[in-house]
Design an enzyme around this catalytic site. Structure first.
Site, PDB file in Angstrom:
ATOM      1  N   ARG A   1      39.847  20.795  57.211  1.00  0.00           N
ATOM      2  CA  ARG A   1      40.698  21.856  56.664  1.00  0.00           C
ATOM      3  C   ARG A   1      40.072  22.602  55.478  1.00  0.00           C
ATOM      4  NH1 ARG A   1      46.090  18.719  55.718  1.00  0.00           N
ATOM      5  NH2 ARG A   1      44.731  16.913  56.050  1.00  0.00           N
TER       6      ARG A   1
ATOM      7  N   LEU B   1      35.783   5.513  50.040  1.00  0.00           N
ATOM      8  CA  LEU B   1      35.691   6.094  51.380  1.00  0.00           C
ATOM      9  C   LEU B   1      35.374   7.582  51.270  1.00  0.00           C
ATOM     10  CD1 LEU B   1      38.646   4.397  53.300  1.00  0.00           C
ATOM     11  CD2 LEU B   1      36.442   3.477  52.576  1.00  0.00           C
TER      12      LEU B   1
ATOM     13  N   ASN C   1       5.324  40.317  29.070  1.00  0.00           N
ATOM     14  CA  ASN C   1       4.773  38.976  29.308  1.00  0.00           C
ATOM     15  C   ASN C   1       4.223  38.802  30.708  1.00  0.00           C
ATOM     16  OD1 ASN C   1       7.389  39.177  30.330  1.00  0.00           O
ATOM     17  ND2 ASN C   1       7.736  36.970  30.179  1.00  0.00           N
ATOM     18  N   TYR C   2       4.359  39.796  31.562  1.00  0.00           N
ATOM     19  CA  TYR C   2       3.999  39.631  32.969  1.00  0.00           C
ATOM     20  C   TYR C   2       3.064  40.763  33.380  1.00  0.00           C
ATOM     21  CZ  TYR C   2       4.782  38.825  37.981  1.00  0.00           C
ATOM     22  OH  TYR C   2       4.639  38.553  39.313  1.00  0.00           O
TER      23      TYR C   2
ATOM     24  N   GLY D   1      37.201   9.077  48.242  1.00  0.00           N
ATOM     25  CA  GLY D   1      36.305  10.056  47.611  1.00  0.00           C
ATOM     26  C   GLY D   1      36.939  11.423  47.414  1.00  0.00           C
TER      27      GLY D   1
ATOM     28  N   GLN E   1      28.839   5.078  57.892  1.00  0.00           N
ATOM     29  CA  GLN E   1      29.824   5.036  58.979  1.00  0.00           C
ATOM     30  C   GLN E   1      29.537   6.234  59.877  1.00  0.00           C
ATOM     31  OE1 GLN E   1      33.843   6.154  58.085  1.00  0.00           O
ATOM     32  NE2 GLN E   1      34.739   4.702  59.541  1.00  0.00           N
TER      33      GLN E   1
ATOM     34  N   SER F   1      10.572  49.104  15.312  1.00  0.00           N
ATOM     35  CA  SER F   1      11.412  49.377  16.480  1.00  0.00           C
ATOM     36  C   SER F   1      10.606  49.945  17.631  1.00  0.00           C
ATOM     37  CB  SER F   1      12.511  50.367  16.108  1.00  0.00           C
ATOM     38  OG  SER F   1      13.385  49.745  15.201  1.00  0.00           O
TER      39      SER F   1
ATOM     40  N   ALA G   1       6.475  51.235  14.057  1.00  0.00           N
ATOM     41  CA  ALA G   1       7.460  51.518  15.100  1.00  0.00           C
ATOM     42  C   ALA G   1       6.830  52.310  16.232  1.00  0.00           C
ATOM     43  CB  ALA G   1       8.631  52.287  14.507  1.00  0.00           C
TER      44      ALA G   1
HETATM   45  C1  UD1 Z   1      45.833   7.477  54.283  1.00  0.00           C
HETATM   46  C2  UD1 Z   1      46.785   6.313  54.572  1.00  0.00           C
HETATM   47  C3  UD1 Z   1      48.214   6.719  54.234  1.00  0.00           C
HETATM   48  C4  UD1 Z   1      48.315   7.179  52.799  1.00  0.00           C
HETATM   49  C5  UD1 Z   1      47.305   8.322  52.559  1.00  0.00           C
HETATM   50  C6  UD1 Z   1      47.272   8.678  51.104  1.00  0.00           C
HETATM   51  C7  UD1 Z   1      45.728   5.199  56.460  1.00  0.00           C
HETATM   52  C8  UD1 Z   1      45.789   4.925  57.918  1.00  0.00           C
HETATM   53  N1  UD1 Z   1      46.678   5.964  55.966  1.00  0.00           N
HETATM   54  O1  UD1 Z   1      46.173   8.516  55.202  1.00  0.00           O
HETATM   55  O2  UD1 Z   1      49.086   5.606  54.426  1.00  0.00           O
HETATM   56  O3  UD1 Z   1      49.614   7.620  52.529  1.00  0.00           O
HETATM   57  O4  UD1 Z   1      45.985   7.879  52.928  1.00  0.00           O
HETATM   58  O5  UD1 Z   1      46.444   9.786  50.918  1.00  0.00           O
HETATM   59  O6  UD1 Z   1      44.864   4.703  55.784  1.00  0.00           O
HETATM   60  N2  UD1 Z   1      37.766   8.088  55.768  1.00  0.00           N
HETATM   61  C9  UD1 Z   1      36.538   7.572  56.049  1.00  0.00           C
HETATM   62  N3  UD1 Z   1      36.277   7.093  57.304  1.00  0.00           N
HETATM   63  C10 UD1 Z   1      37.219   7.109  58.283  1.00  0.00           C
HETATM   64  C11 UD1 Z   1      38.492   7.638  57.973  1.00  0.00           C
HETATM   65  C12 UD1 Z   1      38.735   8.115  56.711  1.00  0.00           C
HETATM   66  O7  UD1 Z   1      35.645   7.533  55.201  1.00  0.00           O
HETATM   67  O8  UD1 Z   1      36.911   6.666  59.374  1.00  0.00           O
HETATM   68  C13 UD1 Z   1      38.037   8.597  54.431  1.00  0.00           C
HETATM   69  C14 UD1 Z   1      38.350  10.088  54.452  1.00  0.00           C
HETATM   70  O9  UD1 Z   1      37.178  10.851  54.296  1.00  0.00           O
HETATM   71  C15 UD1 Z   1      39.291  10.234  53.274  1.00  0.00           C
HETATM   72  C16 UD1 Z   1      39.992   8.881  53.193  1.00  0.00           C
HETATM   73  O10 UD1 Z   1      39.182   7.980  53.917  1.00  0.00           O
HETATM   74  O11 UD1 Z   1      38.605  10.430  52.084  1.00  0.00           O
HETATM   75  C17 UD1 Z   1      41.412   8.908  53.728  1.00  0.00           C
HETATM   76  O12 UD1 Z   1      41.416   9.195  55.105  1.00  0.00           O
HETATM   77  P1  UD1 Z   1      42.504  10.121  55.765  1.00  0.00           P
HETATM   78  O13 UD1 Z   1      42.191  10.226  57.208  1.00  0.00           O
HETATM   79  O14 UD1 Z   1      42.642  11.370  54.983  1.00  0.00           O
HETATM   80  O15 UD1 Z   1      43.826   9.250  55.594  1.00  0.00           O
HETATM   81  P2  UD1 Z   1      45.270   9.824  55.405  1.00  0.00           P
HETATM   82  O16 UD1 Z   1      45.707  10.444  56.683  1.00  0.00           O
HETATM   83  O17 UD1 Z   1      45.299  10.668  54.192  1.00  0.00           O
END
Ligand code: UD1
Ligand code: MG
Length: 475
Positions: free
Chosen positions: A17, A10, A394-395, A105, A76, A413, A431
């Protein structure tokens, strides 16, 4: 052999942040983008055609960043939650049998071995899914793992409750969901549509799957890991710095274990892909970056930066030397304070001293440029001696031109070598010469004003200063 595993990473989130114009997974730690780390780990477990990244924010750049890996992508466009991110991949994923593993990811520290254990627990047991969890002193922000017994005794997982939705009793649970799962693919795809956005955020939570599978009569387990730091996700720059430091530390430990001496190791930065041979010594504050290999028994001097370069055995790099995209063969010495800008090939035993800059230059075996020189677009023969202050011009303001110097030539030198130029083997350049014409082999080239000595001139001038008498012409 168990059935194959498909891995979904993902990586669609923006990472607000981070306060950045770049998608979070494109930030770097340990010399690689966050996503590249996760992709590389995934490639240790599955072939590229079984690995998919879910991309959303800056999808094109994120795709490009790992294009070489040969993995698939799922787009997505709207981020509606971790469950949604996997659901929308149905067309690419659902026909793939075996197991489905979900990774993030932005959690690049996970080791392939830890994931192998997760896969083993899933494939060797009878559960519909296994999630990775850890006991944390402070699990704030994580989903809590609800078991039907004491977690340490391995009770089944009944549910995962997100921080925001948890009751006070559930908040007291210290077992946190690391967000890494391995499911039986057939059961996952059979039930995934039961995920509903029944939460204040209106998101589809992947964490609903344990409860859904349990309701359908299946079991879900958790695999506790000892070090929750391994699943550390990056949300801001401070965490990025912490993860970078962990990667650096891992790399240094691996290298020291393999026989490399690091002096004041905490100051040294070495990218993950770098290889260094036994008995090489790396001095404080050195940086060895990118696709660099260093041979055995070398020295990398303090504060040097070596990038995308290949160093043979017994190479000695003096302090404060920069080497970029260059090849240095066995026994070469360079620096201190040398700059090998790019595209150089320095053959065995050649020497480059302080304040020498090289660009796209070949220095053949045993050639020497000891001090203060610029050598660009030059092919310098074996055993040539380049005197201090030599410059290849060179240029010409429009084009770059080559300089060729034959074997054993001696460049005095402060020579100015105006390219294009060919200096024959064994030739001498006096030189201080400005050399604009080719020099035949074994010839001497002198290109400078003739020296004239005027006897007693200085003495007379001093006298003049004392007496005020003029110096006669011809004196
Ligand atoms: C998630 C878990 C939580 C766990 C935590 C660990 C859920 C609802 N909760 O929360 O239980 O303790 O991870 O770190 O899953 N992402 C997508 N598409 C989306 C949403 C998220 O690609 O629509 C990706 C984000 O970019 C990220 C990862 O999924 O890399 C996690 O998503 P994030 O929203 O950070 O989940 P957490 O709140 O950390
Ligand atoms: Mg997160």
């Amino acid at each position: 052999m168990h059935k194959p595993v498909t891995i979904v990473i993902l990586a669609a989130g923006l990472g607000t942040r981070m306060k950045s114009r770049h998608a979070k997974v494109l930030h770097r730690a340990g010399g690689k983008t966050l996503l590249q780390h996760v992709v590389d780990t995934a490639l240790a477990l599955a072939p590229p055609e079984r690995i998919f990244a879910v991309v959303g924010h800056q999808a094109e750049q994120v795709r490009q960043s790992v294009a070489g890996a040969g993995i698939g992508f799922i787009e997505q466009t709207e981020q509606k939650g971790t469950g949604h991110a996997v659901m929308i991949g149905r067309d690419s994923l659902a026909h793939l049998d075996g197991y489905l593993m979900v990774l993030y990811g932005d959690s690049p520290l996970l080791r392939a071995d830890t994931l192998r254990r997760l896969i083993a627990q899933e494939t060797e047991g009878g559960a519909a899914g296994v999630l990775m969890s850890a006991q944390m002193d402070d699990p704030t922000g994580y989903g809590r793992v609800i078991r039907d017994g004491d977690s340490r005794s391995g009770g089944l997982v009944l549910d995962v409750v997100e921080q925001k939705a948890a009751t006070p009793e559930q908040l007291a649970i210290r077992e946190a969901n690391m967000g890494i799962y391995c499911f039986r693919a057939d059961l996952f795809w059979k039930h995934v549509d039961e995920i509903q956005p029944n939460n204040p955020a209106r998101e589809y939570y992947l964490t609903d799957m344990p409860a859904i599978l349990t309701r359908a009569g299946h079991t879900v387990e958790a695999m506790l890991i000892d070090d929750p730091g391994e699943a550390l996700g990056i949300n801001d720059r401070a965490q990025l710095a912490r993860v970078d430091a962990i990667f650096r530390e891992r790399k240094r430990s691996d290298l020291m274990a393999a026989g490399v001496t690091l002096i004041k190791p905490e100051t040294i930065t070495i990218d993950s892909a770098v290889e260094i041979g036994m008995d090489t010594i790396v001095e404080p504050f050195a940086q060895i970056l990118g696709a660099t290999t260093v041979g055995e028994n070398c020295r990398i001097g303090a504060c040097s930066i070596i990038q995308d370069s290949r160093l043979g055995d017994d190479v000695d790099i003096g302090a404060f030397t920069l080497v970029n995209a260059s090849v240095l063969e066995r026994g070469v010495s360079a620096g201190p304070y040398a700059r090998l800008r790019m595209g150089n090939h320095v053959e065995a035993g050649a020497h480059i001293g302080n304040f020498v800059e090289l660009k796209k230059t070949r220095l053949r075996a045993g050639a020497k440029a000891g001090h203060l020189a610029y050598l660009g677009d030059a092919d310098i023969g074996a055993k040539v001696n380049i005197g201090a202050g030599t410059i290849t011009c060179n240029y010409d303001g429009y084009k770059k031109h080559p300089t060729q110097i034959g074997e054993g030539a001696f460049i005095g030198s402060n020579s100015t070598l105006v390219a294009p130029l060919e200096i024959g083997a064994g030739a001498y350049v006096a030189a201080g010469s400005v050399v604009t014409q080719d020099v035949p082999p074994d010839a001497l080239a002198i290109g400078r004003g003739h020296q004239e000595n005027k006897p007693e001139w200085a003495m007379k001038r001093r006298k003049l200063a004392r007496t005020g008498a003029p110096i006669q012409s011809g004196d």
